[in-house]
Design a protein around this motif. Structure first.
Motif, short mmCIF file in Angstrom:
data_model
loop_
_atom_site.label_atom_id
_atom_site.label_comp_id
_atom_site.label_asym_id
_atom_site.label_seq_id
_atom_site.Cartn_x
_atom_site.Cartn_y
_atom_site.Cartn_z
N VAL A 14 80.98 23.18 18.27
CA VAL A 14 82.40 23.15 17.93
C VAL A 14 83.25 23.46 19.15
O VAL A 14 84.23 22.75 19.45
CB VAL A 14 82.71 24.15 16.79
N ALA A 15 82.88 24.51 19.89
CA ALA A 15 83.64 24.86 21.09
C ALA A 15 83.62 23.73 22.11
O ALA A 15 84.64 23.43 22.75
CB ALA A 15 83.07 26.14 21.71
N THR A 16 82.47 23.05 22.26
CA THR A 16 82.36 21.96 23.22
C THR A 16 83.22 20.77 22.81
O THR A 16 83.97 20.21 23.63
CB THR A 16 80.89 21.52 23.35
N VAL A 17 83.12 20.37 21.55
CA VAL A 17 83.89 19.21 21.08
C VAL A 17 85.39 19.46 21.21
O VAL A 17 86.14 18.60 21.70
CB VAL A 17 83.51 18.88 19.62
N VAL A 18 85.85 20.63 20.77
CA VAL A 18 87.28 20.94 20.83
C VAL A 18 87.76 20.98 22.28
O VAL A 18 88.82 20.44 22.62
CB VAL A 18 87.56 22.28 20.12
N THR A 19 86.97 21.60 23.15
CA THR A 19 87.37 21.72 24.55
C THR A 19 87.41 20.37 25.24
O THR A 19 88.38 20.04 25.94
CB THR A 19 86.41 22.66 25.30
N VAL A 20 86.38 19.57 25.06
CA VAL A 20 86.34 18.24 25.70
C VAL A 20 87.47 17.36 25.19
O VAL A 20 88.16 16.70 25.98
CB VAL A 20 84.97 17.57 25.46
N ALA A 21 87.69 17.37 23.88
CA ALA A 21 88.78 16.56 23.31
C ALA A 21 90.13 17.02 23.85
O ALA A 21 90.99 16.19 24.20
CB ALA A 21 88.76 16.64 21.79
N GLY A 22 90.31 18.34 23.96
CA GLY A 22 91.57 18.85 24.48
C GLY A 22 91.79 18.49 25.94
O GLY A 22 92.90 18.10 26.33
N ILE A 23 90.73 18.59 26.76
CA ILE A 23 90.86 18.24 28.18
C ILE A 23 91.17 16.76 28.34
O ILE A 23 92.02 16.36 29.16
CB ILE A 23 89.58 18.63 28.94
N PHE B 101 83.02 29.05 37.74
CA PHE B 101 83.44 30.44 37.95
C PHE B 101 82.95 31.34 36.82
O PHE B 101 82.37 32.41 37.08
CB PHE B 101 84.97 30.49 38.03
N LEU B 102 83.14 30.93 35.56
CA LEU B 102 82.76 31.82 34.46
C LEU B 102 81.25 31.91 34.30
O LEU B 102 80.74 32.94 33.83
CB LEU B 102 83.41 31.35 33.16
N VAL B 103 80.51 30.88 34.71
CA VAL B 103 79.04 30.98 34.69
C VAL B 103 78.60 32.12 35.61
O VAL B 103 77.75 32.95 35.24
CB VAL B 103 78.40 29.65 35.12
N ALA C 229 79.46 29.64 28.51
CA ALA C 229 80.30 30.15 29.59
C ALA C 229 81.01 29.01 30.32
O ALA C 229 82.21 29.11 30.63
CB ALA C 229 79.45 30.95 30.58
N ALA C 230 80.29 27.92 30.56
CA ALA C 230 80.90 26.77 31.23
C ALA C 230 82.00 26.15 30.37
O ALA C 230 83.07 25.80 30.88
CB ALA C 230 79.82 25.73 31.55
N VAL C 231 81.74 26.03 29.08
CA VAL C 231 82.74 25.46 28.18
C VAL C 231 83.98 26.33 28.11
O VAL C 231 85.12 25.84 28.20
CB VAL C 231 82.13 25.26 26.76
N VAL C 232 83.79 27.64 27.97
CA VAL C 232 84.92 28.55 27.89
C VAL C 232 85.72 28.54 29.19
O VAL C 232 86.96 28.49 29.18
CB VAL C 232 84.44 29.98 27.55
N GLY C 233 85.02 28.59 30.33
CA GLY C 233 85.73 28.55 31.60
C GLY C 233 86.52 27.27 31.79
O GLY C 233 87.66 27.30 32.27
N ALA C 234 85.91 26.14 31.42
CA ALA C 234 86.62 24.85 31.54
C ALA C 234 87.82 24.81 30.63
O ALA C 234 88.92 24.38 31.03
CB ALA C 234 85.65 23.71 31.21
N GLY C 235 87.65 25.25 29.39
CA GLY C 235 88.75 25.19 28.43
C GLY C 235 89.91 26.09 28.82
O GLY C 235 91.08 25.69 28.77
N LEU C 236 89.62 27.33 29.21
CA LEU C 236 90.68 28.25 29.60
C LEU C 236 91.44 27.75 30.83
O LEU C 236 92.67 27.90 30.91
CB LEU C 236 90.10 29.64 29.86
N SER C 237 90.73 27.17 31.78
CA SER C 237 91.38 26.66 32.98
C SER C 237 92.31 25.49 32.65
O SER C 237 93.45 25.43 33.15
CB SER C 237 90.34 26.22 34.01
N ALA C 238 91.84 24.56 31.82
CA ALA C 238 92.67 23.42 31.45
C ALA C 238 93.89 23.86 30.65
O ALA C 238 95.01 23.37 30.88
CB ALA C 238 91.85 22.42 30.63
N VAL C 239 93.70 24.79 29.72
CA VAL C 239 94.83 25.29 28.94
C VAL C 239 95.82 26.01 29.83
O VAL C 239 97.04 25.90 29.66
CB VAL C 239 94.32 26.21 27.81
#
Length: 340
Positions: free
Chosen positions: A201-210, A295-297, A67-77
């Motif tokens: 995979v979701a964590t690596v992609v999100t962190v790299a993207g941010i 927020f998403l947590v 949930a934390a990863v998804v919330g962080a990724g969606l916000s950054a995108v």
């Protein structure tokens, strides 16, 4: 700025512990913290806490972390896309990627496509059709002049309607009612299938993207002011917009594959962050992912508890929170897109 980042990191840490502790079967906060510490440090777990340890470590922690990863990724995108398309309504799904991913996920849920992949069938189907939607939007929107904001928005919006119609047709044609219900639940967002295998995979992609977006904060500032201004400041607009399109589409496809279509996070959190720190992407990008993660947590906690033992789709709760918040923003005379 450092104080704000530190405060949000602290809020996220507390949110994660609370998210693990709270649920239909609650685990005391102190016990949760002790069990998490024992798991991280390799300590021993008392025999009488073995059941709670399984709940904390095997079931809830991967879900809360996802949930934390998804919330962080969606916000950054969301921050990046609002700059790319120069549109206050820009979010991770404005390019049609989420709707495209929903076609694959719905096909898996309703007709058993890719069933040979077992538990990975749903996420794989969503990811593949999400990438296909990305390619289609790119090919359709691109001209000899490159990718323009208006063509991206119009193409993504139009194709999103088509993808959504295809997904709804699959649901309507589903041979079993339970399969249709499962598909609809996923279309509104769910972390019910979260596990440790879906997290890396979701964590690596999100962190790299941010990290990539943070290193391009100055160029995003220039792009948000218009193509002519950005070109004057030395930004290769067409190439940079294409790079951002690929990065944001990749992150969105991966996140949609593991969580479904969670709306309003990528639309609302960037605006709320700008209300606090202004329009400078050097300030917005470090804070928006942290705020989105926390927020998403809490949204996921609400999804698990409000209708226990049943779960609510995440999108229902984010919409219930997001619509009033966005109306409030629009009614504030002091607020304009990009800052105060």
């Amino acid at each position: 700025m450092v104080a704000k980042i530190s405060a949000l990191v602290g809020v996220l840490a507390v949110s994660i512990v609370a998210g693990v502790a709270l649920g239909p079967v609650s685990v005391p906060f102190g016990v949760t913290a002790d069990l998490l510490w024992a798991a991280i440090t390799g300590g021993t777990v008392p025999a009488d806490l073995a059941g709670q340890y399984r709940i904390v470590w095997d079931i809830r922690l991967p879900r809360v972390m996802l949930a934390a990863v998804v919330g962080a990724g969606l916000s950054a995108v969301g921050v990046a896309i609002q700059a790319v398309v120069r549109n206050a309504l820009g979010d991770p799904y404005v390019l049609g990627i989420s709707s495209g991913a929903s076609v694959g996920a719905t096909a898996v849920a309703t007709f058993g496509a890719l069933s040979g992949l077992g538990v990975y069938a749903l996420s794989t189907g969503a990811f593949l059709t999400g990438l296909g939607a990305t390619a289609l939007v790119y090919v359709t929107a691109r001209t000899s002049l490159g990718l323009t904001p208006l063509r991206l928005v119009l193409t993504g919006t139009a194709l999103a309607y088509g993808f959504s119609a295809a997904a709804m047709l699959l649901v309507f044609q589903a041979p079993h009612g339970e399969a249709a219900r499962s598909a609809m639940f996923w279309l509104l967002g769910s972390l019910g299938g979260a596990n440790w295998q879906s997290l890396p995979v979701a964590t690596v992609v999100t962190v790299a993207g941010i990290v990539y977006l943070m290193t391009r904060a100055r160029q995003l500032n220039a792009l948000a002011m218009g193509d002519e201004t950005a070109t004057t400041l030395g930004v290769p607009v067409n190439r940079f917009r294409t790079q951002l399109f690929v990065v944001t589409a990749g992150i969105t496809s991966v996140l949609v594959a593991v969580s479904g279509a969670v709306g309003f996070v990528g639309l609302m959190l960037p605006h709320l962050t700008r209300m606090v720190v202004g329009a400078d992407h050097r300030r917005v990008l470090p804070l928006a992912p942290l705020a989105g993660a926390s927020f998403l947590v809490w949204v996921d906690v609400a999804a698990r508890m409000l209708a226990a033992p049943e779960e609510l789709p995440l999108g229902v709760i984010t919409a219930a929170i997001g619509v009033p918040c966005f109306v409030f923003l629009m009614r504030r005379k002091s607020y304009v897109f990009g800052g105060r």
